[in-house]
Design a protein around this motif. Structure first.
Motif, PDB file in Angstrom:
ATOM      1  N   LEU A  66      60.605  -8.270  15.664  1.00  0.00           N
ATOM      2  CA  LEU A  66      61.073  -9.314  16.677  1.00  0.00           C
ATOM      3  C   LEU A  66      60.381  -9.115  18.078  1.00  0.00           C
ATOM      4  CD1 LEU A  66      65.011  -9.001  15.575  1.00  0.00           C
ATOM      5  CD2 LEU A  66      63.261 -10.794  15.133  1.00  0.00           C
ATOM      6  N   GLY A  67      60.628 -10.270  18.805  1.00  0.00           N
ATOM      7  CA  GLY A  67      60.233 -10.396  19.956  1.00  0.00           C
ATOM      8  C   GLY A  67      58.858 -11.220  20.435  1.00  0.00           C
ATOM      9  N   PRO A  68      58.465 -11.249  21.249  1.00  0.00           N
ATOM     10  CA  PRO A  68      58.860 -10.157  22.634  1.00  0.00           C
ATOM     11  C   PRO A  68      60.110 -10.868  23.274  1.00  0.00           C
ATOM     12  CG  PRO A  68      57.209 -11.802  23.494  1.00  0.00           C
ATOM     13  CD  PRO A  68      57.265 -11.948  21.808  1.00  0.00           C
ATOM     14  N   ALA A  69      61.034  -9.986  23.594  1.00  0.00           N
ATOM     15  CA  ALA A  69      62.142 -10.341  24.368  1.00  0.00           C
ATOM     16  C   ALA A  69      62.439  -9.486  25.773  1.00  0.00           C
ATOM     17  CB  ALA A  69      63.430  -9.745  23.490  1.00  0.00           C
ATOM     18  N   LYS A  70      63.037  -8.446  25.745  1.00  0.00           N
ATOM     19  CA  LYS A  70      63.192  -7.780  27.111  1.00  0.00           C
ATOM     20  C   LYS A  70      61.736  -7.446  27.703  1.00  0.00           C
ATOM     21  CE  LYS A  70      66.443  -7.829  28.166  1.00  0.00           C
ATOM     22  NZ  LYS A  70      67.379  -8.815  28.808  1.00  0.00           N
ATOM     23  N   GLY A  71      60.738  -7.533  26.765  1.00  0.00           N
ATOM     24  CA  GLY A  71      59.588  -7.066  27.667  1.00  0.00           C
ATOM     25  C   GLY A  71      59.071  -8.482  28.407  1.00  0.00           C
ATOM     26  N   LYS A  72      59.798  -9.529  28.309  1.00  0.00           N
ATOM     27  CA  LYS A  72      59.387 -10.780  28.892  1.00  0.00           C
ATOM     28  C   LYS A  72      60.502 -11.653  29.684  1.00  0.00           C
ATOM     29  CE  LYS A  72      55.166 -11.222  26.794  1.00  0.00           C
ATOM     30  NZ  LYS A  72      53.696 -11.613  27.675  1.00  0.00           N
ATOM     31  N   ASP A  73      61.710 -11.287  29.260  1.00  0.00           N
ATOM     32  CA  ASP A  73      62.872 -12.559  29.612  1.00  0.00           C
ATOM     33  C   ASP A  73      63.426 -12.035  30.938  1.00  0.00           C
ATOM     34  OD1 ASP A  73      64.560 -10.249  29.317  1.00  0.00           O
ATOM     35  OD2 ASP A  73      66.062 -11.595  27.998  1.00  0.00           O
ATOM     36  N   PHE A  74      62.743 -11.178  31.721  1.00  0.00           N
ATOM     37  CA  PHE A  74      63.285 -10.746  33.134  1.00  0.00           C
ATOM     38  C   PHE A  74      62.626 -11.861  34.152  1.00  0.00           C
ATOM     39  CE2 PHE A  74      59.606  -8.047  32.292  1.00  0.00           C
ATOM     40  CZ  PHE A  74      58.772  -8.406  33.232  1.00  0.00           C
ATOM     41  N   ALA A  75      61.406 -12.365  33.866  1.00  0.00           N
ATOM     42  CA  ALA A  75      60.811 -13.073  35.082  1.00  0.00           C
ATOM     43  C   ALA A  75      59.856 -14.059  34.382  1.00  0.00           C
ATOM     44  CB  ALA A  75      60.317 -12.261  36.168  1.00  0.00           C
ATOM     45  N   THR A  76      59.731 -15.265  35.021  1.00  0.00           N
ATOM     46  CA  THR A  76      58.519 -16.209  34.768  1.00  0.00           C
ATOM     47  C   THR A  76      58.586 -16.737  36.160  1.00  0.00           C
ATOM     48  OG1 THR A  76      58.906 -16.640  32.276  1.00  0.00           O
ATOM     49  CG2 THR A  76      57.522 -18.109  33.578  1.00  0.00           C
ATOM     50  N   SER A  77      57.237 -16.836  36.583  1.00  0.00           N
ATOM     51  CA  SER A  77      57.019 -17.513  37.687  1.00  0.00           C
ATOM     52  C   SER A  77      56.296 -18.948  37.657  1.00  0.00           C
ATOM     53  CB  SER A  77      56.004 -16.679  38.765  1.00  0.00           C
ATOM     54  OG  SER A  77      56.882 -15.639  39.334  1.00  0.00           O
ATOM     55  N   LEU A  78      56.533 -19.885  38.288  1.00  0.00           N
ATOM     56  CA  LEU A  78      55.686 -21.338  38.339  1.00  0.00           C
ATOM     57  C   LEU A  78      55.653 -21.766  39.526  1.00  0.00           C
ATOM     58  CD1 LEU A  78      58.064 -22.840  35.499  1.00  0.00           C
ATOM     59  CD2 LEU A  78      55.889 -22.124  35.043  1.00  0.00           C
ATOM     60  N   GLY A  79      54.543 -22.344  39.985  1.00  0.00           N
ATOM     61  CA  GLY A  79      54.198 -23.118  41.252  1.00  0.00           C
ATOM     62  C   GLY A  79      52.960 -22.863  41.547  1.00  0.00           C
ATOM     63  N   PRO A  80      52.255 -23.225  42.482  1.00  0.00           N
ATOM     64  CA  PRO A  80      53.097 -23.736  43.848  1.00  0.00           C
ATOM     65  C   PRO A  80      53.573 -25.005  43.821  1.00  0.00           C
ATOM     66  CG  PRO A  80      50.814 -23.728  44.420  1.00  0.00           C
ATOM     67  CD  PRO A  80      50.771 -23.163  43.091  1.00  0.00           C
ATOM     68  N   VAL A  81      52.924 -26.010  42.980  1.00  0.00           N
ATOM     69  CA  VAL A  81      53.343 -27.295  43.192  1.00  0.00           C
ATOM     70  C   VAL A  81      52.889 -27.841  41.684  1.00  0.00           C
ATOM     71  CG1 VAL A  81      52.812 -27.906  45.466  1.00  0.00           C
ATOM     72  CG2 VAL A  81      50.837 -28.026  43.870  1.00  0.00           C
ATOM     73  N   LEU A  82      53.349 -28.875  41.176  1.00  0.00           N
ATOM     74  CA  LEU A  82      52.940 -29.957  39.987  1.00  0.00           C
ATOM     75  C   LEU A  82      51.817 -30.792  40.289  1.00  0.00           C
ATOM     76  CD1 LEU A  82      53.853 -29.680  37.048  1.00  0.00           C
ATOM     77  CD2 LEU A  82      55.194 -31.731  37.725  1.00  0.00           C
ATOM     78  N   VAL A  83      50.727 -30.819  39.693  1.00  0.00           N
ATOM     79  CA  VAL A  83      49.806 -31.668  39.745  1.00  0.00           C
ATOM     80  C   VAL A  83      49.404 -32.400  38.744  1.00  0.00           C
ATOM     81  CG1 VAL A  83      47.237 -31.811  40.547  1.00  0.00           C
ATOM     82  CG2 VAL A  83      48.616 -29.943  41.369  1.00  0.00           C
ATOM     83  N   SER A  84      49.479 -33.827  38.858  1.00  0.00           N
ATOM     84  CA  SER A  84      49.163 -34.801  37.913  1.00  0.00           C
ATOM     85  C   SER A  84      48.019 -34.598  37.329  1.00  0.00           C
ATOM     86  CB  SER A  84      49.640 -36.261  38.202  1.00  0.00           C
ATOM     87  OG  SER A  84      48.856 -36.564  39.174  1.00  0.00           O
ATOM     88  N   LEU A  85      47.761 -35.331  36.098  1.00  0.00           N
ATOM     89  CA  LEU A  85      46.699 -35.263  35.375  1.00  0.00           C
ATOM     90  C   LEU A  85      45.528 -35.946  35.957  1.00  0.00           C
ATOM     91  CD1 LEU A  85      47.849 -35.463  31.554  1.00  0.00           C
ATOM     92  CD2 LEU A  85      46.364 -33.920  32.549  1.00  0.00           C
ATOM     93  N   ASP A  86      45.888 -37.066  36.604  1.00  0.00           N
ATOM     94  CA  ASP A  86      44.937 -37.874  37.486  1.00  0.00           C
ATOM     95  C   ASP A  86      44.218 -37.215  38.583  1.00  0.00           C
ATOM     96  OD1 ASP A  86      46.871 -38.171  39.142  1.00  0.00           O
ATOM     97  OD2 ASP A  86      46.893 -40.320  38.822  1.00  0.00           O
ATOM     98  N   GLU A  87      44.947 -36.013  38.782  1.00  0.00           N
ATOM     99  CA  GLU A  87      44.301 -35.129  40.058  1.00  0.00           C
ATOM    100  C   GLU A  87      43.619 -34.142  39.636  1.00  0.00           C
ATOM    101  OE1 GLU A  87      47.334 -34.928  43.401  1.00  0.00           O
ATOM    102  OE2 GLU A  87      48.550 -35.095  41.652  1.00  0.00           O
ATOM    103  N   LEU A  88      43.270 -33.934  38.418  1.00  0.00           N
ATOM    104  CA  LEU A  88      42.646 -32.812  37.702  1.00  0.00           C
ATOM    105  C   LEU A  88      41.543 -33.183  36.919  1.00  0.00           C
ATOM    106  CD1 LEU A  88      45.589 -30.729  36.821  1.00  0.00           C
ATOM    107  CD2 LEU A  88      44.079 -30.170  38.542  1.00  0.00           C
ATOM    108  N   PRO A  89      40.334 -32.504  36.745  1.00  0.00           N
ATOM    109  CA  PRO A  89      39.308 -32.941  35.732  1.00  0.00           C
ATOM    110  C   PRO A  89      39.856 -33.299  34.291  1.00  0.00           C
ATOM    111  CG  PRO A  89      38.637 -30.771  36.825  1.00  0.00           C
ATOM    112  CD  PRO A  89      39.959 -31.059  37.320  1.00  0.00           C
TER     113      PRO A  89
END
Length: 220
Positions: free
Chosen positions: A109-132
């Motif tokens: 089973l898992g991953p569980a406690k090895g992962k569920d303490f933190a996920t970071s997202l950012g700094p911004v959300l960039v739309s597809l038309d702004e990326l290759p």
């Protein structure tokens, strides 16, 4: 371009895939688990992370007190829009407690406690038309200013289309705000390096993806 989640926003779900063969191959070699299994090539695989433990750019991330092997994982992630398609892309840090993860996955089973303490997202959300169109972007990780990873996001074995299909299969479908992680880019975590230079309180982790920006967090 906007923040992935404004203050007070709630992530409905986080599905994190493992789409980079180089990462899988390196991680298995370092941990003595042999070659990449044939089942990995059959279909994209993912796990659900904890939407209640999401951190943004500049946030302090607490180190779990019961780990001695805290790792960063450098990923590209998309956020699903109202139409069920990617609204944009951002940087994701799939923080991992490698010693906890290894023990719990021995029981199937898992991953569980090895992962569920933190996920970071950012700094911004960039739309597809702004990326290759090919989304082949330079991806760099620094710890206290030292470059630990210099890779690219274009080396995925499975396409984003395949990931989205796998995420939505046998479900009512993807919802607005759902996060889909690519999985760790090649050489995108400490585990792959094999030097066991794990993170400690006070370390500042910077994950940068070309065209999106730098996601910064300090371990406390």
């Amino acid at each position: 371009m906007r923040r992935p989640y404004p203050d007070g926003g709630r992530v409905p779900s986080i599905r994190d895939f493992m789409a980079f063969e180089e990462h899988v191959r390196n991680a298995r070699a370092v941990s003595g688990r042999g070659e990449v299994p044939e089942a990995w090539y059959e279909a994209p695989r993912f796990y659900f992370s904890n939407p209640a433990a999401v951190y943004g750019d500049g946030d302090e991330v607490p180190k779990p007190p019961d780990t001695a092997a805290l790792d960063y994982e450098l990923e590209l992630a998309c956020v699903i829009g109202e139409d069920g398609r990617p609204e944009g892309f951002t940087v994701m840090n799939d923080w991992s407690a490698r010693d906890l993860q290894a023990r719990e996955m021995q029981v199937g089973l898992g991953p569980a406690k090895g992962k569920d303490f933190a996920t970071s997202l950012g700094p911004v959300l960039v739309s597809l038309d702004e990326l290759p169109e090919d989304l082949d972007l330079r991806a760099v990780a620094r710890v206290n200013g030292e470059v630990r990873t210099d890779s690219r996001t274009g080396g995925m074995y499975f396409s984003w289309e395949r990931l989205l299909e796998a995420a939505a299969r046998n479900t009512p479908g993807l919802r607005a705000g759902d996060v889909i992680g690519s999985g760790t880019v090649g050489r995108g975590c400490i585990l792959e390096h094999g030097d066991q230079r794990w993170l400690s309180p006070g370390d500042e982790v910077e994950l940068e993806i070309e065209g999106i920006g730098v996601l910064r967090n300090r371990v406390v």
